[in-house]
Design a protein around this motif. Structure first.
Motif, PDB file in Angstrom:
ATOM      1  N   MET A   1       0.845  -1.198   0.000  1.00  0.00           N
ATOM      2  CA  MET A   1       0.000   0.000   0.000  1.00  0.00           C
ATOM      3  C   MET A   1       0.883   1.251   0.000  1.00  0.00           C
ATOM      4  SD  MET A   1      -2.844   1.100   2.833  1.00  0.00           S
ATOM      5  CE  MET A   1      -3.637   2.694   2.750  1.00  0.00           C
ATOM      6  N   ALA A   2       0.606   2.182  -0.904  1.00  0.00           N
ATOM      7  CA  ALA A   2       1.411   3.397  -1.009  1.00  0.00           C
ATOM      8  C   ALA A   2       1.257   4.253   0.229  1.00  0.00           C
ATOM      9  CB  ALA A   2       1.001   4.182  -2.247  1.00  0.00           C
ATOM     10  N   LYS A   3       2.361   4.839   0.684  1.00  0.00           N
ATOM     11  CA  LYS A   3       2.364   5.692   1.867  1.00  0.00           C
ATOM     12  C   LYS A   3       2.891   7.076   1.513  1.00  0.00           C
ATOM     13  CE  LYS A   3       3.114   1.850   5.106  1.00  0.00           C
ATOM     14  NZ  LYS A   3       1.769   1.916   5.702  1.00  0.00           N
ATOM     15  N   ARG A   4       2.607   7.996   2.395  1.00  0.00           N
ATOM     16  CA  ARG A   4       3.144   9.357   2.276  1.00  0.00           C
ATOM     17  C   ARG A   4       4.354   9.443   3.200  1.00  0.00           C
ATOM     18  NH1 ARG A   4       1.623  14.439   4.716  1.00  0.00           N
ATOM     19  NH2 ARG A   4       1.999  16.174   3.276  1.00  0.00           N
ATOM     20  N   VAL A   5       5.552   9.560   2.621  1.00  0.00           N
ATOM     21  CA  VAL A   5       6.805   9.481   3.375  1.00  0.00           C
ATOM     22  C   VAL A   5       7.535  10.815   3.313  1.00  0.00           C
ATOM     23  CG1 VAL A   5       9.003   8.275   3.650  1.00  0.00           C
ATOM     24  CG2 VAL A   5       6.987   7.027   2.807  1.00  0.00           C
TER      25      VAL A   5
ATOM     26  N   GLY B   1       7.043   3.010  -4.921  1.00  0.00           N
ATOM     27  CA  GLY B   1       5.651   3.376  -5.154  1.00  0.00           C
ATOM     28  C   GLY B   1       5.038   4.309  -4.135  1.00  0.00           C
ATOM     29  N   HIS B   2       5.861   4.919  -3.269  1.00  0.00           N
ATOM     30  CA  HIS B   2       5.340   5.807  -2.237  1.00  0.00           C
ATOM     31  C   HIS B   2       5.444   7.273  -2.659  1.00  0.00           C
ATOM     32  CE1 HIS B   2       5.200   2.319   0.342  1.00  0.00           C
ATOM     33  NE2 HIS B   2       6.510   2.144   0.273  1.00  0.00           N
ATOM     34  N   GLU B   3       4.607   8.111  -2.063  1.00  0.00           N
ATOM     35  CA  GLU B   3       4.708   9.559  -2.242  1.00  0.00           C
ATOM     36  C   GLU B   3       5.812  10.077  -1.323  1.00  0.00           C
ATOM     37  OE1 GLU B   3       2.140  13.645  -1.340  1.00  0.00           O
ATOM     38  OE2 GLU B   3       1.209  11.674  -1.054  1.00  0.00           O
TER      39      GLU B   3
ATOM     40  N   LEU C   1       4.914   8.173   7.662  1.00  0.00           N
ATOM     41  CA  LEU C   1       6.160   7.935   8.389  1.00  0.00           C
ATOM     42  C   LEU C   1       7.238   8.864   7.864  1.00  0.00           C
ATOM     43  CD1 LEU C   1       8.164   5.983   6.406  1.00  0.00           C
ATOM     44  CD2 LEU C   1       6.377   4.366   6.972  1.00  0.00           C
ATOM     45  N   VAL C   2       8.340   8.912   8.592  1.00  0.00           N
ATOM     46  CA  VAL C   2       9.485   9.753   8.250  1.00  0.00           C
ATOM     47  C   VAL C   2      10.691   8.864   7.990  1.00  0.00           C
ATOM     48  CG1 VAL C   2      11.192  11.356   9.212  1.00  0.00           C
ATOM     49  CG2 VAL C   2       8.746  11.855   9.427  1.00  0.00           C
TER      50      VAL C   2
ATOM     51  N   MET D   1      13.935  -0.609   5.862  1.00  0.00           N
ATOM     52  CA  MET D   1      14.014   0.445   6.868  1.00  0.00           C
ATOM     53  C   MET D   1      12.655   1.115   7.058  1.00  0.00           C
ATOM     54  SD  MET D   1      17.745   1.877   5.679  1.00  0.00           S
ATOM     55  CE  MET D   1      18.008   3.108   6.934  1.00  0.00           C
ATOM     56  N   LEU D   2      11.921   1.304   5.977  1.00  0.00           N
ATOM     57  CA  LEU D   2      10.577   1.871   6.089  1.00  0.00           C
ATOM     58  C   LEU D   2       9.658   0.937   6.884  1.00  0.00           C
ATOM     59  CD1 LEU D   2       9.932   3.242   2.482  1.00  0.00           C
ATOM     60  CD2 LEU D   2      10.543   4.558   4.515  1.00  0.00           C
TER      61      LEU D   2
END
Length: 307
Positions: free
Chosen positions: A1-5, A34-36, A62-63, A300-301
């Motif tokens: 699932m794409a995340k906002r990083v 595939g994440h933002e 997440l950061v 790591m994510l």
């Protein structure tokens, strides 16, 4: 699932340029997964903290913390992210702060039975007044990374170990005996030590420029050392990671004196935010084990967390 990083990179420390390179490489891999991605270059001071909080609003999923050195690696930004409730990569507040405080980390390692060089802290004035131990010895800032400010004081050197007017790293200086021999390093990924690398600078010692200037240092993976020394380095790196309470990825640095045999391995320090540049050691060790850079970043994510 794409995340906002959100990728934190740059910052105000002496390692800013390296952090920008690490952050750019990690941001590219996160997009590939595939994440933002939101790239954030935080500044220092009250206004900088306010700006960082604003940049993290609305909260990202997440950061990815690609900051190096003081403020980004010493527990400060970790504490802020804990307050905001945003999961982040690498170690938490306490582990980050203890690892960056070299005298504190040394005491913890000694209490766990890990061999470290002797040493003590002196003021700049005391050091400028005369040698605190027999030469050669090492003078280093007590809370900087990447060998920033480190100096080997040798017999015959004419200038003082530090110039109090030009030192720039506070009033405290960590003094350690110089360990003759070879430079080794071990990356740790979770509870898994990766490999032992020997670092052979073409001149001088493995300082900041040798670490981050292409062609200045030869990396030998796996290190050409006896199996017993390699095994000990792997075990000590994993133990140091546990002692500090690290999570995610860390890297332990060693000196090995071959004249002392298996007893000549000394743990110098643990870096809780190892570089992620094209010249960096942890990605190189991961690649040696078949873990691609993008897969390392993805791992790591997956292990990002709050304290």
């Amino acid at each position: 699932m794409a995340k906002r990083v959100a990728v934190l990179m740059g910052g105000p420390s002496a390692e800013r340029d390296v952090s920008l390179t690490s952050g750019a490489a990690c941001a590219a891999s996160i997009r590939e997964l595939g994440h933002e991605v939101i790239e954030i270059d935080p500044k220092l001071g009250e206004a900088g903290v306010v700006a960082l909080v604003q940049a993290l609003t609305p909260k990202p999923d997440l950061v990815f913390n690609a900051l190096h050195g003081r403020w980004g690696e010493d527990g400060c930004v970790q504490g802020l992210l804990d307050l905001l409730g945003v999961p982040y990569t690498h170690s938490g507040l306490l582990a980050s702060a203890m690892a960056m405080d070299k005298p504190m980390a040394k005491r913890l390692f000694e209490s766990a039975g890990l061999q470290v060089p002797g040493g003590f802290v002196v003021s700049c004035a005391e050091l400028a007044a005369g040698d605190p131990m027999a030469r050669p010895y090492v003078a280093k800032p007590f809370n900087e990374g990447s060998s920033v400010g480190v100096r080997i004081v040798r017999e015959g050197d004419n200038e003082p170990a530090v110039d109090p007017q030009a030192w720039g790293f506070g009033d405290r200086v960590l003094i350690e005996p110089f360990i003759a021999g070879r430079e080794l390093t071990v990356g740790v990924m979770g509870d898994r030590p990766l490999a032992v690398t020997e670092l052979r600078p073409h001149r001088g010692f493995y300082d900041y420029e040798a670490k981050y200037t292409e062609g200045r240092t030869e990396h030998l993976v796996p290190a050409p050392v006896p199996q017993s020394v390699s095994d000990s380095a792997l075990e000590m790196a994993a133990a140091a990671h546990r002692v500090l309470g690290c999570r995610g990825v860390s890297r332990a640095d060693f000196r090995w004196n071959p004249e002392e045999g298996d007893a000549g391995l000394y743990l110098l320090e643990v870096n809780t935010q190892p570089g992620m540049t094209p010249l960096s050691l942890v990605p190189e060790q991961a690649q040696h084990l078949g873990i691609a850079f993008t897969d390392l970043v993805g791992w790591m994510l997956e292990h990002a967390a709050c304290d």
